[in-house]
Design a protein around this motif. Sequence first.
Motif, PDB file in Angstrom:
ATOM      1  N   PRO A  52     -51.896  21.754 -18.668  1.00  0.00           N
ATOM      2  CA  PRO A  52     -51.094  22.857 -18.122  1.00  0.00           C
ATOM      3  C   PRO A  52     -51.654  23.380 -16.801  1.00  0.00           C
ATOM      4  CG  PRO A  52     -51.511  23.195 -20.468  1.00  0.00           C
ATOM      5  CD  PRO A  52     -52.366  22.041 -20.043  1.00  0.00           C
ATOM      6  N   VAL A  53     -52.978  23.326 -16.658  1.00  0.00           N
ATOM      7  CA  VAL A  53     -53.592  23.759 -15.400  1.00  0.00           C
ATOM      8  C   VAL A  53     -53.152  22.828 -14.267  1.00  0.00           C
ATOM      9  CG1 VAL A  53     -55.759  24.245 -14.209  1.00  0.00           C
ATOM     10  CG2 VAL A  53     -55.585  24.646 -16.670  1.00  0.00           C
ATOM     11  N   ALA A  54     -53.181  21.526 -14.553  1.00  0.00           N
ATOM     12  CA  ALA A  54     -52.758  20.533 -13.550  1.00  0.00           C
ATOM     13  C   ALA A  54     -51.311  20.788 -13.133  1.00  0.00           C
ATOM     14  CB  ALA A  54     -52.894  19.127 -14.126  1.00  0.00           C
ATOM     15  N   ARG A  55     -50.463  21.032 -14.137  1.00  0.00           N
ATOM     16  CA  ARG A  55     -49.041  21.253 -13.839  1.00  0.00           C
ATOM     17  C   ARG A  55     -48.851  22.502 -12.970  1.00  0.00           C
ATOM     18  NH1 ARG A  55     -46.350  22.877 -18.877  1.00  0.00           N
ATOM     19  NH2 ARG A  55     -47.250  24.835 -18.177  1.00  0.00           N
ATOM     20  N   ASP A  56     -49.517  23.581 -13.344  1.00  0.00           N
ATOM     21  CA  ASP A  56     -49.352  24.829 -12.596  1.00  0.00           C
ATOM     22  C   ASP A  56     -49.891  24.715 -11.177  1.00  0.00           C
ATOM     23  OD1 ASP A  56     -48.273  25.751 -14.896  1.00  0.00           O
ATOM     24  OD2 ASP A  56     -49.977  26.999 -15.489  1.00  0.00           O
ATOM     25  N   ARG A  57     -51.044  24.059 -11.021  1.00  0.00           N
ATOM     26  CA  ARG A  57     -51.609  23.898  -9.674  1.00  0.00           C
ATOM     27  C   ARG A  57     -50.652  23.096  -8.793  1.00  0.00           C
ATOM     28  NH1 ARG A  57     -56.551  20.746 -10.120  1.00  0.00           N
ATOM     29  NH2 ARG A  57     -56.808  21.116  -7.907  1.00  0.00           N
ATOM     30  N   MET A  76     -23.162  -7.917  -4.997  1.00  0.00           N
ATOM     31  CA  MET A  76     -23.703  -7.222  -3.833  1.00  0.00           C
ATOM     32  C   MET A  76     -25.214  -7.091  -3.956  1.00  0.00           C
ATOM     33  SD  MET A  76     -22.561  -3.563  -2.273  1.00  0.00           S
ATOM     34  CE  MET A  76     -23.999  -2.755  -2.921  1.00  0.00           C
ATOM     35  N   SER A  77     -25.916  -7.366  -2.883  1.00  0.00           N
ATOM     36  CA  SER A  77     -27.375  -7.343  -2.967  1.00  0.00           C
ATOM     37  C   SER A  77     -27.913  -5.924  -2.859  1.00  0.00           C
ATOM     38  CB  SER A  77     -27.965  -8.192  -1.852  1.00  0.00           C
ATOM     39  OG  SER A  77     -27.702  -7.592  -0.613  1.00  0.00           O
ATOM     40  N   LYS A  78     -29.054  -5.719  -3.488  1.00  0.00           N
ATOM     41  CA  LYS A  78     -29.698  -4.411  -3.438  1.00  0.00           C
ATOM     42  C   LYS A  78     -31.120  -4.551  -2.933  1.00  0.00           C
ATOM     43  CE  LYS A  78     -27.217  -1.468  -6.539  1.00  0.00           C
ATOM     44  NZ  LYS A  78     -27.269  -0.564  -7.682  1.00  0.00           N
ATOM     45  N   VAL A  79     -31.462  -3.695  -1.987  1.00  0.00           N
ATOM     46  CA  VAL A  79     -32.833  -3.662  -1.492  1.00  0.00           C
ATOM     47  C   VAL A  79     -33.531  -2.493  -2.167  1.00  0.00           C
ATOM     48  CG1 VAL A  79     -34.312  -3.438   0.546  1.00  0.00           C
ATOM     49  CG2 VAL A  79     -32.121  -4.648   0.722  1.00  0.00           C
ATOM     50  N   MET A  80     -34.599  -2.806  -2.910  1.00  0.00           N
ATOM     51  CA  MET A  80     -35.288  -1.775  -3.697  1.00  0.00           C
ATOM     52  C   MET A  80     -36.752  -1.706  -3.281  1.00  0.00           C
ATOM     53  SD  MET A  80     -35.483  -1.490  -7.835  1.00  0.00           S
ATOM     54  CE  MET A  80     -36.671  -2.765  -8.268  1.00  0.00           C
ATOM     55  N   VAL A  81     -37.186  -0.527  -2.846  1.00  0.00           N
ATOM     56  CA  VAL A  81     -38.598  -0.376  -2.490  1.00  0.00           C
ATOM     57  C   VAL A  81     -39.359   0.177  -3.693  1.00  0.00           C
ATOM     58  CG1 VAL A  81     -38.252   1.942  -1.448  1.00  0.00           C
ATOM     59  CG2 VAL A  81     -40.246   0.587  -0.815  1.00  0.00           C
ATOM     60  N   VAL A  82     -40.536  -0.401  -3.933  1.00  0.00           N
ATOM     61  CA  VAL A  82     -41.430   0.104  -4.978  1.00  0.00           C
ATOM     62  C   VAL A  82     -42.582   0.783  -4.244  1.00  0.00           C
ATOM     63  CG1 VAL A  82     -42.932  -0.494  -6.918  1.00  0.00           C
ATOM     64  CG2 VAL A  82     -40.767  -1.707  -6.592  1.00  0.00           C
ATOM     65  N   THR A  83     -42.680   2.102  -4.387  1.00  0.00           N
ATOM     66  CA  THR A  83     -43.586   2.861  -3.541  1.00  0.00           C
ATOM     67  C   THR A  83     -44.276   3.963  -4.339  1.00  0.00           C
ATOM     68  OG1 THR A  83     -43.669   4.077  -1.440  1.00  0.00           O
ATOM     69  CG2 THR A  83     -41.703   4.405  -2.751  1.00  0.00           C
ATOM     70  N   SER A  84     -45.288   4.596  -3.734  1.00  0.00           N
ATOM     71  CA  SER A  84     -46.026   5.628  -4.482  1.00  0.00           C
ATOM     72  C   SER A  84     -46.853   6.571  -3.614  1.00  0.00           C
ATOM     73  CB  SER A  84     -46.993   4.972  -5.479  1.00  0.00           C
ATOM     74  OG  SER A  84     -48.042   4.354  -4.769  1.00  0.00           O
ATOM     75  N   GLY A  85     -47.184   6.158  -2.405  1.00  0.00           N
ATOM     76  CA  GLY A  85     -48.116   6.946  -1.613  1.00  0.00           C
ATOM     77  C   GLY A  85     -49.550   6.604  -1.972  1.00  0.00           C
ATOM     78  N   SER A 126     -53.343  13.904  -8.103  1.00  0.00           N
ATOM     79  CA  SER A 126     -53.238  13.340  -6.750  1.00  0.00           C
ATOM     80  C   SER A 126     -52.056  12.380  -6.647  1.00  0.00           C
ATOM     81  CB  SER A 126     -54.546  12.674  -6.335  1.00  0.00           C
ATOM     82  OG  SER A 126     -54.907  11.691  -7.260  1.00  0.00           O
ATOM     83  N   SER A 127     -51.786  11.638  -7.719  1.00  0.00           N
ATOM     84  CA  SER A 127     -50.662  10.714  -7.695  1.00  0.00           C
ATOM     85  C   SER A 127     -49.334  11.466  -7.610  1.00  0.00           C
ATOM     86  CB  SER A 127     -50.699   9.833  -8.948  1.00  0.00           C
ATOM     87  OG  SER A 127     -49.534   9.059  -9.024  1.00  0.00           O
ATOM     88  N   VAL A 128     -49.211  12.576  -8.362  1.00  0.00           N
ATOM     89  CA  VAL A 128     -47.959  13.346  -8.360  1.00  0.00           C
ATOM     90  C   VAL A 128     -47.737  13.973  -6.982  1.00  0.00           C
ATOM     91  CG1 VAL A 128     -46.748  15.326  -9.368  1.00  0.00           C
ATOM     92  CG2 VAL A 128     -48.035  13.786 -10.840  1.00  0.00           C
ATOM     93  N   ARG A 129     -48.814  14.492  -6.392  1.00  0.00           N
ATOM     94  CA  ARG A 129     -48.672  15.096  -5.071  1.00  0.00           C
ATOM     95  C   ARG A 129     -48.226  14.054  -4.041  1.00  0.00           C
ATOM     96  NH1 ARG A 129     -53.706  17.536  -1.694  1.00  0.00           N
ATOM     97  NH2 ARG A 129     -52.600  19.205  -0.632  1.00  0.00           N
TER      98      ARG A 129
END
Lengths: 86, 273
Positions: free
Chosen positions: A14-19, B1-10, B147-150
């Motif tokens: 929950p801390v991670a989510r809130d931050r 119909m063709s689709k161009v799909m990027v797989v990305t994440s930062g 860090s991954s979510v950000r």
Amino acid sequence: MSIFSFLARKQSAPVARDRLQVLLAHERALDGRSDIVAQLQQEILAVIAKHFPIDQDKVVVKLDRSQRVSTLEIDIEMPPETSARA
Amino acid sequence: MSKVMVVTSGKGGVGKSTTSASLGAALAQAGQNVVLVDFDVGLRNLDLIMGAERRVVFDLVNVVQGDAKLAQALIRDKRVETLHLLPASQTRDKDALTEEGVERVINELRERFDWIICDSPAGIEKGATLAMRFADLAVVVTNPEVSSVRDSDRIIGMLDSKTLRAERGETMEKHLLLTRYDPARAARGEMMKVEDVLEILAIPLLGVVGESPDVLTASNLGCPVTLHNPSSPAAKAYADAARRLMGETVAVQVPAEKRSFMDRLFGRKAAAA
């Protein structure tokens, strides 16, 4: 340390989510604003400059976006009366 | 119909190449004509994950620069005949790819394939922006970790502003693929739950791939997990995600904690969304 301290240990997820929620609300606002705000500042400055000689730094444009309220704050410091064109 | 799909994440190391290989193989197994394009110039790895590292002769940079024809650079998979790979080059020249060159190659690929899967490099530099530039849809690979979510949030912002579709005012279809999810840790409050990540990133969920030893085994062997071990939970999650990409309605199975004997006895259902 009490042997029961593990019971009181705060869950970290929950801390991670809130931050993240706080941080990303801020970063998203910054992201969209860089271009729009700079442009607004230029245009407002141009309009005012038609009527008054004005310093570049005397026009401050701020855009704040939060989940509930968004505000656009424009702060213009007018030159003293004497310097205004007649 | 063709689709161009990027797989990305930062962020790096979250499973972009594994996902590209696994989704690509699953789509090809379903009869689709698929090409995997590795955009990680200088650090190519998709060839290794696909087990094609010894068959690379020409690469994406050679084709973009006109030194080789597309047909010379494409590597046909030995296991699934509708699956192809266009490897990245190992050159250190950062400017080896040009926007015009990439556009030409993508357009040429569109004539031959149903799916053009662009495996993006990590970061937000030129390689990553070129990989997403001509995409019709995006798979954002995210780990349930801050860090991954950000970084994913940042990439979503770029998908909505720096792609050709975004510049034309068209919508960019974006899907979240959550990988390395550990249901036991999520249940104990040690890892963000699927709902937490979904709420923060606010894009539709394509699938949840649990942390699985089968993924490392598959890459050790150079074979996408969907081909090497189709019965593994990770392979099933990827296969289901591929079916969703093809427009089928398949409910997302969130990996659940292993049920105890008592739970089984009383028929308690593990949480599934």
